[in-house]
Design a protein around this motif. Structure first.
Motif, short mmCIF file in Angstrom:
data_model
loop_
_atom_site.label_atom_id
_atom_site.label_comp_id
_atom_site.label_asym_id
_atom_site.label_seq_id
_atom_site.Cartn_x
_atom_site.Cartn_y
_atom_site.Cartn_z
N ARG A 63 0.85 -1.20 0.00
CA ARG A 63 0.00 0.00 0.00
C ARG A 63 0.88 1.25 0.00
NH1 ARG A 63 -5.31 -0.15 1.15
NH2 ARG A 63 -5.27 1.94 2.04
N THR A 64 0.38 2.30 -0.61
CA THR A 64 1.10 3.57 -0.64
C THR A 64 0.77 4.39 0.61
OG1 THR A 64 0.88 3.55 -3.05
CG2 THR A 64 1.61 5.61 -2.03
N LEU A 65 1.79 4.94 1.22
CA LEU A 65 1.62 5.78 2.39
C LEU A 65 1.43 7.24 1.99
CD1 LEU A 65 4.55 4.37 4.58
CD2 LEU A 65 2.12 3.75 4.73
N ALA A 66 0.81 8.00 2.87
CA ALA A 66 0.78 9.45 2.73
C ALA A 66 2.10 9.96 3.31
CB ALA A 66 -0.42 10.04 3.47
N ALA A 67 3.17 9.83 2.51
CA ALA A 67 4.54 9.90 3.04
C ALA A 67 5.16 11.29 3.02
CB ALA A 67 5.43 8.93 2.26
N ALA A 68 4.43 12.31 2.57
CA ALA A 68 4.96 13.68 2.55
C ALA A 68 4.36 14.47 3.71
CB ALA A 68 4.64 14.36 1.23
N LEU A 69 5.23 15.14 4.44
CA LEU A 69 4.79 15.85 5.64
C LEU A 69 5.46 17.22 5.69
CD1 LEU A 69 2.99 14.96 8.06
CD2 LEU A 69 5.07 14.41 9.29
N ASP A 70 4.68 18.25 6.00
CA ASP A 70 5.24 19.60 6.11
C ASP A 70 6.00 19.76 7.42
OD1 ASP A 70 4.21 20.59 3.68
OD2 ASP A 70 2.25 20.92 4.61
N VAL A 79 9.53 20.17 3.16
CA VAL A 79 8.68 18.99 3.08
C VAL A 79 9.57 17.79 3.33
CG1 VAL A 79 7.18 17.58 1.62
CG2 VAL A 79 7.08 20.09 1.47
N VAL A 80 9.13 16.91 4.23
CA VAL A 80 9.86 15.70 4.54
C VAL A 80 9.19 14.53 3.81
CG1 VAL A 80 10.69 14.15 6.34
CG2 VAL A 80 10.48 16.61 6.80
N HIS A 81 9.97 13.81 3.01
CA HIS A 81 9.50 12.57 2.41
C HIS A 81 10.02 11.42 3.26
CE1 HIS A 81 8.96 14.30 -1.95
NE2 HIS A 81 8.12 14.81 -1.06
N LEU A 118 7.99 19.05 13.18
CA LEU A 118 6.86 18.47 12.48
C LEU A 118 5.58 18.74 13.27
CD1 LEU A 118 8.49 15.04 11.51
CD2 LEU A 118 8.23 17.08 10.08
N PRO A 119 4.40 18.41 12.72
CA PRO A 119 3.15 18.66 13.45
C PRO A 119 3.12 17.97 14.81
CG PRO A 119 2.68 18.16 11.15
CD PRO A 119 4.15 17.92 11.35
N GLU A 120 2.27 18.50 15.70
CA GLU A 120 2.01 17.96 17.03
C GLU A 120 3.27 17.93 17.89
OE1 GLU A 120 -0.37 14.45 17.29
OE2 GLU A 120 -1.41 14.87 15.41
N GLY A 121 4.17 18.87 17.66
CA GLY A 121 5.37 18.95 18.48
C GLY A 121 6.38 17.86 18.23
N THR A 122 6.23 17.16 17.15
CA THR A 122 7.17 16.08 16.82
C THR A 122 8.46 16.68 16.26
OG1 THR A 122 5.30 14.64 16.29
CG2 THR A 122 7.47 13.97 15.48
N ARG A 157 0.38 13.48 3.24
CA ARG A 157 -0.27 13.45 1.93
C ARG A 157 0.64 12.67 0.99
NH1 ARG A 157 1.88 18.42 2.77
NH2 ARG A 157 3.46 19.14 1.25
N PRO A 158 0.10 12.19 -0.11
CA PRO A 158 0.95 11.44 -1.04
C PRO A 158 2.06 12.31 -1.61
CG PRO A 158 -1.38 11.07 -1.52
CD PRO A 158 -1.31 12.20 -0.54
N ILE A 159 3.21 11.72 -1.82
CA ILE A 159 4.31 12.41 -2.50
C ILE A 159 3.89 12.70 -3.93
CG2 ILE A 159 6.64 12.10 -3.44
CD1 ILE A 159 7.28 10.46 -0.93
N ARG A 160 4.10 13.93 -4.37
CA ARG A 160 3.88 14.24 -5.78
C ARG A 160 4.94 15.21 -6.25
NH1 ARG A 160 1.36 18.83 -8.06
NH2 ARG A 160 0.62 20.39 -6.57
N TYR A 161 5.14 15.22 -7.57
CA TYR A 161 6.15 16.07 -8.17
C TYR A 161 5.49 17.06 -9.12
CZ TYR A 161 9.26 12.61 -6.15
OH TYR A 161 9.91 11.79 -5.26
#
Length: 348
Positions: A63-70, A79-81, A118-122, A157-161
């Motif tokens: 399965r594909t992850l929502a692997a992109a995170l601000d 953006v972290v992949h 990252l979000p939530e203090g991570t 969110r999904p990685i996109r280019y």
């Protein structure tokens, strides 16, 4: 690859097939078929008529992850992949610069100790480059109130280019074969060769005597502009699939991998004698013409950039002349590239 010098920008598939017009489905893509240097043009829906009873399609169930995170470094947005989880709790990650069109520009990684909020203090801290090839991918440690997978589910969110038109829902990046894994892991980027398959087509193929063998390979971040050989990735070839592959090879059927990820998993489980055995773990196998293939007779795959290392795998399966001829036809016929694009079937 000498023949293909450049893929025109307008040949990038900018949106999924099912979003290009009314009454469209994901199997509304074109299918280029190469048998040696003989090339034919089809629609993907014609695939059942191009295969025969006894053929075996090996498919990747990751399965594909929502692997992109601000995130932020100081006051700078990044953006972290998230690419691949390690065995020691760390993740392999890639940092990229946001530009409103997906994450186009890779950001130079490091130095060690760089901290990303990252979000939530991570907090994510870069520790060391993944390999000596360069500093695009880093091993990083994440600390916070929840784990990486939960964070991606909530905020990713999904990685996109930039060649794609806009963000798409995560469902657009899942194939009909995708299954949840026991540990929640998956692929950073979609195993896209299987994207055009629908449940309807799978049923038709089965009714015609075509069989399916599931394997799993969790793909890491490819990075649109890097064109590096793949890094080590996690894979599983179940015993049932191994036995099915061996039985087909002993008969008159053909083993056809759906995607380069399926080739990598299957060939990683094949011994020098060509017998496939159940295996699970990490694979660092890079399939090249010099190494060759031991199991795979054919390959269904997307269209790759001329610098992509995946083309060496295509040459290992079909030969360089067949690949060059196929890509000449794909360019002349204005086929569409990338994960939402058209597909190429290479047969003996």
């Amino acid at each position: 690859m000498t023949t293909v010098l450049r893929v025109p920008e307008e040949l990038s598939a900018r949106v999924p097939a099912e979003r290009r017009g009314p009454d469209r489905d994901r199997d509304d893509v074109r299918l280029l078929v190469s048998r040696g240097t003989r090339v034919a043009h089809h629609g993907f829906r014609e695939l059942p008529g191009l295969l025969r009873a006894g053929d075996l399609l090996v498919v990747n169930t990751s399965r594909t992850l929502a692997a992109a995170l601000d995130g932020e470094i100081g006051h700078a947005r990044v953006v972290v992949h998230f690419s691949t989880p390690g065995d020691d709790g760390r993740w392999a990650v890639e940092l990229r610069e946001p530009d409103g069109k997906g994450t186009t520009r890779a950001r130079a990684g490091g130095p060690a100790g760089t901290e990303v909020l990252l979000p939530e203090g991570t907090r994510l801290v870069l520790e060391e480059p993944l390999s000596e090839r360069g500093d695009r991918l880093w091993w990083a440690r994440v600390s916070g109130p929840q784990g990486v997978l939960a964070l991606l589910r909530a905020h990713g969110r999904p990685i996109r280019y930039a060649y794609t038109e806009r963000d798409q829902p995560l469902s657009a990046y899942q194939t009909v074969f995708a299954l949840p894994s026991a540990d929640g892991c998956g692929s950073a980027e979609m195993p896209s060769a299987a994207r055009p398959f629908t449940a309807r087509m799978v049923a038709e193929l089965v009714s015609r005597g075509v069989q399916f063998a599931p394997v799993t390979l969790h793909t890491g971040v490819a990075s649109a502009e890097a064109h590096e050989p793949p890094y080590p990735e996690r894979f599983v070839v179940p015993g049932t699939s191994a036995r099915l592959v061996n039985a087909v090879r002993a008969g008159d059927g053909r083993v056809i991998a759906v995607g380069t990820t399926a080739v990598r998993a299957l060939e990683s489980a094949a011994g020098a004698d060509g017998v496939v055995r159940a295996r699970a773990g990490w694979t660092d196998l890079v399939v090249t013409p010099a190494r060759g293939v031991r199991v795979v007779d054919g390959l269904l795959t997307g269209l790759h950039e001329p610098e992509a290392s995946h083309l060496l795998m295509l040459e290992a399966v079909a030969g360089r002349a067949a690949v060059e001829r196929g890509y000449e036809e794909a360019l002349a016929g204005r086929y569409l590239w990338h994960e939402f694009g058209d597909v190429h079937l290479l047969l003996p």
